[in-house]
Design a protein around this motif. Structure first.
Motif, PDB file in Angstrom:
ATOM      1  N   GLU A   1      52.463  40.022  37.912  1.00  0.00           N
ATOM      2  CA  GLU A   1      52.983  38.663  38.005  1.00  0.00           C
ATOM      3  C   GLU A   1      51.883  37.667  37.631  1.00  0.00           C
ATOM      4  OE1 GLU A   1      53.138  40.952  40.249  1.00  0.00           O
ATOM      5  OE2 GLU A   1      55.173  41.158  41.016  1.00  0.00           O
ATOM      6  N   GLU A   2      52.285  36.652  36.908  1.00  0.00           N
ATOM      7  CA  GLU A   2      51.323  35.632  36.500  1.00  0.00           C
ATOM      8  C   GLU A   2      50.699  34.962  37.725  1.00  0.00           C
ATOM      9  OE1 GLU A   2      52.920  32.344  34.414  1.00  0.00           O
ATOM     10  OE2 GLU A   2      50.940  31.669  33.743  1.00  0.00           O
ATOM     11  N   ALA A   3      51.536  34.768  38.759  1.00  0.00           N
ATOM     12  CA  ALA A   3      51.068  34.041  39.946  1.00  0.00           C
ATOM     13  C   ALA A   3      49.863  34.719  40.593  1.00  0.00           C
ATOM     14  CB  ALA A   3      52.202  33.947  40.962  1.00  0.00           C
ATOM     15  N   TYR A   4      49.727  36.008  40.391  1.00  0.00           N
ATOM     16  CA  TYR A   4      48.639  36.726  41.065  1.00  0.00           C
ATOM     17  C   TYR A   4      47.576  37.225  40.085  1.00  0.00           C
ATOM     18  CZ  TYR A   4      52.097  36.600  44.795  1.00  0.00           C
ATOM     19  OH  TYR A   4      52.999  36.173  45.721  1.00  0.00           O
ATOM     20  N   LEU A   5      47.453  36.588  38.936  1.00  0.00           N
ATOM     21  CA  LEU A   5      46.486  37.061  37.935  1.00  0.00           C
ATOM     22  C   LEU A   5      45.065  37.126  38.492  1.00  0.00           C
ATOM     23  CD1 LEU A   5      46.992  35.775  34.289  1.00  0.00           C
ATOM     24  CD2 LEU A   5      46.974  38.115  35.157  1.00  0.00           C
ATOM     25  N   ASP A   6      44.724  36.173  39.372  1.00  0.00           N
ATOM     26  CA  ASP A   6      43.360  36.195  39.945  1.00  0.00           C
ATOM     27  C   ASP A   6      43.151  37.446  40.800  1.00  0.00           C
ATOM     28  OD1 ASP A   6      45.155  35.313  41.859  1.00  0.00           O
ATOM     29  OD2 ASP A   6      43.718  34.005  42.860  1.00  0.00           O
ATOM     30  N   VAL A   7      44.220  37.907  41.413  1.00  0.00           N
ATOM     31  CA  VAL A   7      44.132  39.131  42.231  1.00  0.00           C
ATOM     32  C   VAL A   7      44.064  40.351  41.310  1.00  0.00           C
ATOM     33  CG1 VAL A   7      45.323  40.528  43.956  1.00  0.00           C
ATOM     34  CG2 VAL A   7      45.383  38.027  44.104  1.00  0.00           C
ATOM     35  N   TRP A   8      44.930  40.372  40.321  1.00  0.00           N
ATOM     36  CA  TRP A   8      44.929  41.511  39.380  1.00  0.00           C
ATOM     37  C   TRP A   8      43.582  41.606  38.670  1.00  0.00           C
ATOM     38  CZ3 TRP A   8      48.473  43.120  42.003  1.00  0.00           C
ATOM     39  CH2 TRP A   8      49.743  42.573  42.110  1.00  0.00           C
ATOM     40  N   ALA A   9      42.952  40.447  38.461  1.00  0.00           N
ATOM     41  CA  ALA A   9      41.670  40.451  37.730  1.00  0.00           C
ATOM     42  C   ALA A   9      40.606  41.237  38.480  1.00  0.00           C
ATOM     43  CB  ALA A   9      41.193  39.025  37.505  1.00  0.00           C
ATOM     44  N   GLU A  10      40.802  41.394  39.773  1.00  0.00           N
ATOM     45  CA  GLU A  10      39.842  42.192  40.543  1.00  0.00           C
ATOM     46  C   GLU A  10      40.358  43.599  40.820  1.00  0.00           C
ATOM     47  OE1 GLU A  10      37.360  38.653  42.724  1.00  0.00           O
ATOM     48  OE2 GLU A  10      38.721  39.878  43.927  1.00  0.00           O
ATOM     49  N   LEU A  11      41.630  43.677  41.050  1.00  0.00           N
ATOM     50  CA  LEU A  11      42.215  44.992  41.334  1.00  0.00           C
ATOM     51  C   LEU A  11      42.310  45.811  40.040  1.00  0.00           C
ATOM     52  CD1 LEU A  11      43.389  46.566  43.663  1.00  0.00           C
ATOM     53  CD2 LEU A  11      45.560  45.387  43.327  1.00  0.00           C
ATOM     54  N   PHE A  12      42.700  45.144  38.969  1.00  0.00           N
ATOM     55  CA  PHE A  12      42.844  45.802  37.666  1.00  0.00           C
ATOM     56  C   PHE A  12      42.068  45.001  36.623  1.00  0.00           C
ATOM     57  CE2 PHE A  12      47.050  46.418  39.848  1.00  0.00           C
ATOM     58  CZ  PHE A  12      46.799  47.726  40.244  1.00  0.00           C
ATOM     59  N   PRO A  13      40.745  44.964  36.747  1.00  0.00           N
ATOM     60  CA  PRO A  13      39.995  44.067  35.861  1.00  0.00           C
ATOM     61  C   PRO A  13      40.117  44.463  34.385  1.00  0.00           C
ATOM     62  CG  PRO A  13      38.512  45.448  37.151  1.00  0.00           C
ATOM     63  CD  PRO A  13      39.890  45.694  37.666  1.00  0.00           C
ATOM     64  N   ASP A  14      39.935  43.467  33.581  1.00  0.00           N
ATOM     65  CA  ASP A  14      39.972  43.640  32.131  1.00  0.00           C
ATOM     66  C   ASP A  14      39.046  44.795  31.733  1.00  0.00           C
ATOM     67  OD1 ASP A  14      39.934  43.324  29.396  1.00  0.00           O
ATOM     68  OD2 ASP A  14      39.793  41.136  29.487  1.00  0.00           O
ATOM     69  N   ALA A  15      39.573  45.698  30.934  1.00  0.00           N
ATOM     70  CA  ALA A  15      38.782  46.876  30.533  1.00  0.00           C
ATOM     71  C   ALA A  15      37.890  46.577  29.326  1.00  0.00           C
ATOM     72  CB  ALA A  15      39.719  48.041  30.221  1.00  0.00           C
ATOM     73  N   ARG A  16      37.735  45.304  28.973  1.00  0.00           N
ATOM     74  CA  ARG A  16      37.016  44.988  27.731  1.00  0.00           C
ATOM     75  C   ARG A  16      35.586  45.522  27.740  1.00  0.00           C
ATOM     76  NH1 ARG A  16      36.595  38.443  27.763  1.00  0.00           N
ATOM     77  NH2 ARG A  16      38.822  38.632  28.126  1.00  0.00           N
ATOM     78  N   ASN A  17      34.879  45.412  28.861  1.00  0.00           N
ATOM     79  CA  ASN A  17      33.507  45.912  28.898  1.00  0.00           C
ATOM     80  C   ASN A  17      33.471  47.431  28.896  1.00  0.00           C
ATOM     81  OD1 ASN A  17      32.056  43.462  28.924  1.00  0.00           O
ATOM     82  ND2 ASN A  17      32.687  43.134  31.030  1.00  0.00           N
ATOM     83  N   PHE A  18      34.391  48.030  29.625  1.00  0.00           N
ATOM     84  CA  PHE A  18      34.497  49.489  29.671  1.00  0.00           C
ATOM     85  C   PHE A  18      34.760  50.041  28.268  1.00  0.00           C
ATOM     86  CE2 PHE A  18      37.057  53.361  30.514  1.00  0.00           C
ATOM     87  CZ  PHE A  18      36.181  54.046  31.349  1.00  0.00           C
ATOM     88  N   ALA A  19      35.598  49.311  27.526  1.00  0.00           N
ATOM     89  CA  ALA A  19      35.972  49.779  26.186  1.00  0.00           C
ATOM     90  C   ALA A  19      34.909  49.433  25.147  1.00  0.00           C
ATOM     91  CB  ALA A  19      37.305  49.171  25.787  1.00  0.00           C
ATOM     92  N   GLY A  20      33.993  48.527  25.508  1.00  0.00           N
ATOM     93  CA  GLY A  20      32.955  48.153  24.537  1.00  0.00           C
ATOM     94  C   GLY A  20      33.384  47.046  23.592  1.00  0.00           C
ATOM     95  N   MET A  21      34.272  46.180  24.068  1.00  0.00           N
ATOM     96  CA  MET A  21      34.637  44.998  23.272  1.00  0.00           C
ATOM     97  C   MET A  21      33.563  43.931  23.454  1.00  0.00           C
ATOM     98  SD  MET A  21      37.757  45.251  21.934  1.00  0.00           S
ATOM     99  CE  MET A  21      38.171  43.526  21.706  1.00  0.00           C
ATOM    100  N   ALA A  22      33.417  43.071  22.468  1.00  0.00           N
ATOM    101  CA  ALA A  22      32.455  41.964  22.604  1.00  0.00           C
ATOM    102  C   ALA A  22      33.201  40.714  23.069  1.00  0.00           C
ATOM    103  CB  ALA A  22      31.774  41.708  21.274  1.00  0.00           C
ATOM    104  N   GLU A  23      32.538  39.945  23.918  1.00  0.00           N
ATOM    105  CA  GLU A  23      33.131  38.702  24.439  1.00  0.00           C
ATOM    106  C   GLU A  23      33.593  37.785  23.307  1.00  0.00           C
ATOM    107  OE1 GLU A  23      33.903  37.430  27.508  1.00  0.00           O
ATOM    108  OE2 GLU A  23      33.598  39.550  27.893  1.00  0.00           O
TER     109      GLU A  23
END
Ligand SMILES: Cc1ncc(COP(=O)(O)O)c(C=O)c1O
Length: 1013
Positions: free
Chosen positions: A552-574
């Motif tokens: 849910e969009e309303a809880y994105l701040d929560v998901w950002a910690e529970l299911f954080p963006d995998a960009r660093n894990f995957a090796g994406m650049a900011e």
């Protein structure tokens, strides 16, 4: 109990009011379960509540309530709660005898004006206000105790387990099962911890009839009433009870609870262990309520007050039952400023800080591929429409067509993207009524099916599942990672080929870099265009099936910690996500307008780099290029040790050499220690050119001569006097040919030596070219002032001198009265691996060594080192001053570079990796006819390309084409030499075996591409 309820008429109540308080006014009865309450309005307009208390209530409890209100009046008098009015005798309580002979206590309290919260819309603002009021109320009661607070009430949260004894009153088996689930959780996970939590006296019944909002402004809390249930119990129960009622019929009951917790936390900071139980406590308040209702129904068939909140309570319980408790808890924790899951932000930070240590998830790091967003965030895009229509083949064809035109190799579906493709009922929110889960919580990588995927970190396989449903994950794998210094976390890999299902099972260990799976095609990946859905989960209690891929969009701040963006894990650049600065076109135009027009730019389509990181250079769109060319950032781009040394010294002191400082002598000591014994005196400058100019100044004073012997196609710097000794400049476009004092000898290039020269004679025969130049001078009655050469001529095409060449040349020059200068600006500082300095490979000692580029890992500094004798000659009365040369910051940087080379044995690394590359280049030479020669030592490497191995006709176009293909495939290298047909590579000294393999793969692909008939 109800038999002892007071039953006074209005007239009787009015006379009690008169006799005990001396007051009279209009009385009207108020609703009450156990007592009798009357609203009293006096003639002056003052309003009170007269409470005639149930005779069954022990006196100690009446006294407790009275003491409690007194305590609040004394310690938090500003709180909007009813304040006690004393009797005519000055007591807080009065009493009266009923006609039945029961003794009823009587209390008069001030009226608190407002509308019951239950009758308002219960906005989140109001609920946060309620939390604030309860927090202040309970904080004020800290330290307050009374014998009456130790009551045995079924409504006490610590007695919630008693609901089990009332279960039989609930007739419906499904309903009973629902309650049993919560009771079981309570018994196993909650009750054992309750006793360890902070306790205190609390209101214990902040239901939405006991809380008032402003009559005009329903977002403001106006009062808290009815203290009849107050007792001593775990403080978190206060929040749980308020949340249980606030959530009734609420569209987003967990948001409602979160708002209360947030408000409470402001005044009475909650603890993690309390919040972790809140979901269950809310549920147990409801369980208590519905079971008590059920039992009372059984006793007193139809008291409507009893059933007032029954249906909404059941509904709320069903909602709580459907949602994932850990998600609800995460929302509650986050509202109070805690990590959604304990340690989640540390895991997010660990991934950010350690990203460069992770191994590539694809054959190359993800950032190394040309990538573009896949347009699933745009609901109107034809690809999105086709995907939503479950036509993955058509969507995929569209994407492939786009990639073919743009050169894109990886499509990115970013974390947090709002998407319309999630159409099924499974995407309906369980947390917010009427909302859907639309925000993507994974990172999608779209590539061809069959693309292999590797784990960036060591892993234990947690689960391997095949989800057969359309729009499911197909083959789904979860891994658990337990890196040192980081809490364990999960990575989830979805839409995989089913092959992994047979190869992997739970418990298997995968080493970093190990194969996880292949991307599946639409027949096995849940009917999607081929891609990987990669998701991180910081809560290892969740199973693969619990982890939601869309939230849910309303809880994105929560998901950002529970299911954080995998960009660093995957090796994406900011930079892929956030771009800044001017466009490439704009910069080119501005350069054209404002900078020297002959300031050249690499590549037809120039690159704008915005960041360097070790062996990588990252462009403005976040594509990472493997830097195999730039030998300035010797120990890697933005090396932390260099950055730290520079920042530390810059923030302390930077001055010139006329003042004493430790750094310059410390650096001179360290630098000269790497050189032969007689090279003991250093001079510091800011560029290689300046170092060479200084060497020439010294040479002139020492020899009294000007004449130079240089090698053809050499370059020594950018000042006029250096251009004059650089055939690479004076013999090419814009050059004016050799000046009279400059004598040019042949480049000792064994590969292009005359065919009739025996290899063992190359050194001597090439040295003869120098002898010829000396003879020319001598014919004019002059002699050489100096010989200067790069120890491995690089501009001339990475040429390795034949063994013994410099020995011959140095002897001739010195015999003729000149000195020998080794230009180590490109090749020095251990690049060759076997030695610190490339001249050492020729077993000679120059009179002057000049150095630059790699010396400061990108910081502009340079140096020359010479003998005591030459230094003393130079000391002829004229001062040597150089404003910036040898300043404390530069010397601190120089020291850091030496420290890293030595402490990390980077010379050893250069040799090992260099040998590996050389062996591989030779193997490639067997496969590609165009490779005429491969040469290199350490990480100074060249591959000479020819159209014909016998005639050695330079394959200039092929060399340039290879270089361009390599760039397209994310590798930077250059072409060099008189024919521009030598591929030149000088990667950073930290170049790893994996980097080398990456380079080799790309070279192989490039050769295959450019040489295919
Ligand atoms: C061999 C050699 N010497 C000297 C220089 C001049 O160094 P700088 O550009 O730092 O002045 C260069 C620069 O490319 C070089 O390659």
């Amino acid at each position: 109990m109800l038999d002892t309820a007071p039953q006074y008429s209005l007239t009787d109540a009015a006379s009690l009011l008169k006799s005990h308080y001396g007051l009279s006014g209009d009385l009207s009865p108020l609703n009450s379960e156990r007592d009798q309450n009357f609203k009293v309005t006096t003639a002056e307009g003052k309003i009170f509540i007269l409470k005639i208390i149930n005779a069954s209530e022990p006196v100690v409890e009446s006294r407790f309530q009275t003491a409690l209100l007194g305590h609040i009046r004394d310690h938090a008098g500003h709180l909007p709660v009813p304040h006690i009015v004393p009797t005519l005798k000055g007591d807080s309580l009065a009493d009266t005898l009923s006609v039945n002979g029961d003794v009823h206590n009587i209390r008069l309290v001030g009226w608190v004006d407002g509308l019951p919260l239950a009758e308002s819309s219960r906005s989140l603002q109001a609920l946060e206000g309620l939390g604030e009021l309860l927090g202040q109320f309970d904080a004020a009661l800290q330290g307050f105790m009374h014998a009456g607070a130790l009551r045995d009430l079924d409504w006490d949260m610590t007695n919630a387990g008693r609901s089990k004894d009332r279960l039989h009153f609930v007739k419906n088996t499904d309903d009973r099962a629902l309650l049993e689930r919560f009771i079981a959780r309570f018994e196993t996970q909650v009750a054992p911890k309750l006793g360890t939590l902070r306790s205190g006296v609390i209101h214990n019944d902040a239901n939405d009839w006991n809380v008032l909002v402003g009559n005009d402004n329903h977002d403001v809390i106006a009062g808290l009433i009815d203290f009849g249930d107050a007792l001593y119990t775990p403080v978190i129960a206060e929040v749980a009870i308020a949340a249980a009622y606030a959530g009734l019929d609420h569209d987003a009951p967990i948001s409602a609870a979160a708002a209360i917790a947030k408000g409470f936390h402001k005044y009475y900071p909650l603890r993690e262990e309390e919040l972790n139980l809140l979901y269950d406590l809310i549920a147990m308040r409801l369980v208590t309520s519905v079971t008590i209702s059920a039992s009372r129904h059984a006793e007193a068939e139809d008291n409507p007050y009893l059933a007032i909140s029954e249906k909404p309570a059941w509904d709320f319980l069903r909602k709580l039952d459907r949602m994932e408790p850990l998600f609800a808890t995460a929302i509650l924790r986050k509202a109070c400023g805690f990590d959604a899951v304990s340690g989640a932000s540390a895991t997010v930070n660990w991934l950010k800080n350690n990203r460069s240590k992770l191994l590539p998830l694809l054959d190359k790091p993800v950032a190394a591929y040309p990538a573009e967003l896949v347009p699933y965030g745009d609901p109107t895009h034809p690809m999105t429409i086709k995907s939503a229509e479950e036509q993955p083949v058509i969507a995929q064809a569209m994407w492939e067509e786009h990639c073919a035109v743009t050169g894109t190799e990886v499509g990115i579906g970013p974390w947090g993207e709002e998407r319309t493709v999630y159409a099924g009922t499974m995407f309906e929110s369980k947390l917010v009524k009427g909302k859907r889960r639309t925000c993507h919580l994974g990172l999608d990588l779209f590539m061809a099916s069959g693309t292999p995927l590797y784990t960036p970190l060591d892993a234990i396989v947690r689960s391997v599942d095949i989800e057969p449903d359309p729009l499911g994950y197909g083959c789904l794998i979860t891994l658990e990672h337990r890196p040192e210094g980081c809490a364990p976390f999960i990575s989830l890999w979805g839409h995989l080929a089913h092959e992994a299902g047979n190869r992997l099972k739970a418990g298997d260990i995968l080493k970093a870099g190990g194969l996880v799976a292949y991307m599946g095609d639409e027949t096995e990946n849940g009917h999607w265009a081929p891609h990987l859905h990669l998701q991180i989960c910081t809560d290892t209690r969740l199973t693969a099936m619990d982890i939601i891929g869309v939230g849910e969009e309303a809880y994105l701040d929560v998901w950002a910690e529970l299911f954080p963006d995998a960009r660093n894990f995957a090796g994406m650049a900011e930079e892929f996500y956030q771009q800044s600065g001017r466009s490439k076109e704009e910069i080119v135009a501005m350069r054209r307008e404002m900078l020297l027009p002959n300031l050249s730019i690499s590549y037809e389509d120039p690159i704008k780099f915005v960041r360097g990181d070790g062996v990588w250079l990252i462009d403005h769109k976040g594509r990472a290029y493997l830097d195999c060319f730039n030998n300035v950032c010797h120990i890697g781009h933005a090396h932390p040790a260099v950055v730290e040394a520079m920042a530390k010294q810059a923030s302390t002191l930077n001055t010139n050499t006329r003042y004493l400082h430790d750094n310059i002598v410390a650096y001179a000591e360290r630098l000269t220690a790497t050189l032969p014994d007689n090279l003991t005196v250093a001079g510091f400058t800011n560029s290689g050119s300046e170092a060479n100019s200084l060497a020439l100044r010294m040479m002139r004073v020492h020899t009294g001569r000007e004449n130079a012997v240089v090698l053809d196609w050499s370059y020594h710097g950018t000042t006029q006097e250096l251009i004059d000794i650089s055939p690479y400049k004076f013999n090419r476009k814009g050059g004016k040919g050799a000046k009279p004092h400059v004598y040019v000898a042949k480049v000792p290039d064994s590969y292009r030596a005359p065919k009739d020269w025996a290899p063992e004679d190359h050194a001597r025969l090439y040295a003869e070219s120098v002898a010829e130049q000396i003879a020319l001078m001598q014919a004019k009655g002059e002699g050489p002032g100096f010989f200067i050469a790069e120890s491995i001529p690089s501009v001339a095409g990475q040429v390795f001198m034949p063994d013994g060449y410099l020995k011959h040349v140095y002897k001739m020059i010195r015999d003729a009265g000149g000195i020998c200068i080794a230009d180590e600006v490109q090749v020095g500082f251990g690049r060759v691996g076997s030695h610190w300095w490339a001249f050492e490979t020729q077993d000679v000692t120059p009179d002057i060594v000049t150095m630059g580029k790699p010396i400061g890992d990108g910081h502009p500094m340079a140096a020359m080192v010479t003998t005591r004798e030459i230094a003393d000659s130079f000391n002829n009365g004229m001062e040597y001053f150089n404003t910036f040369g040898g300043n404390p910051v530069s010397c601190a940087v120089g020291l850091a570079v030496l420290d890293v080379i030595e402490s990390q044995n980077l010379r050893g690394n250069a040799l090992t990796i260099g040998n590996y590359l050389m062996d591989s280049f030779r193997e490639m030479q067997n496969r590609y006819e165009v490779i005429g020669d491969v040469r290199g030592l350490g990480l100074f490497l060249g591959i000479e390309l020819v159209n014909d191995r016998y005639t050695k006709e330079p394959a200039t176009n092929i060399a340039r084409a290879v270089c361009n293909v390599a760039r397209r495939r994310g590798i930077l290298m250059g072409t060099e030499g008189p024919f521009d047909n030598v591929l030149k590579m000088r990667p950073p000294m930290i170049f790893s075996k994996a980097n080398a393999d990456h380079l080799l793969n790309v070279l192989d692909e490039a050769f295959a591409e450019v040489t295919k008939k």
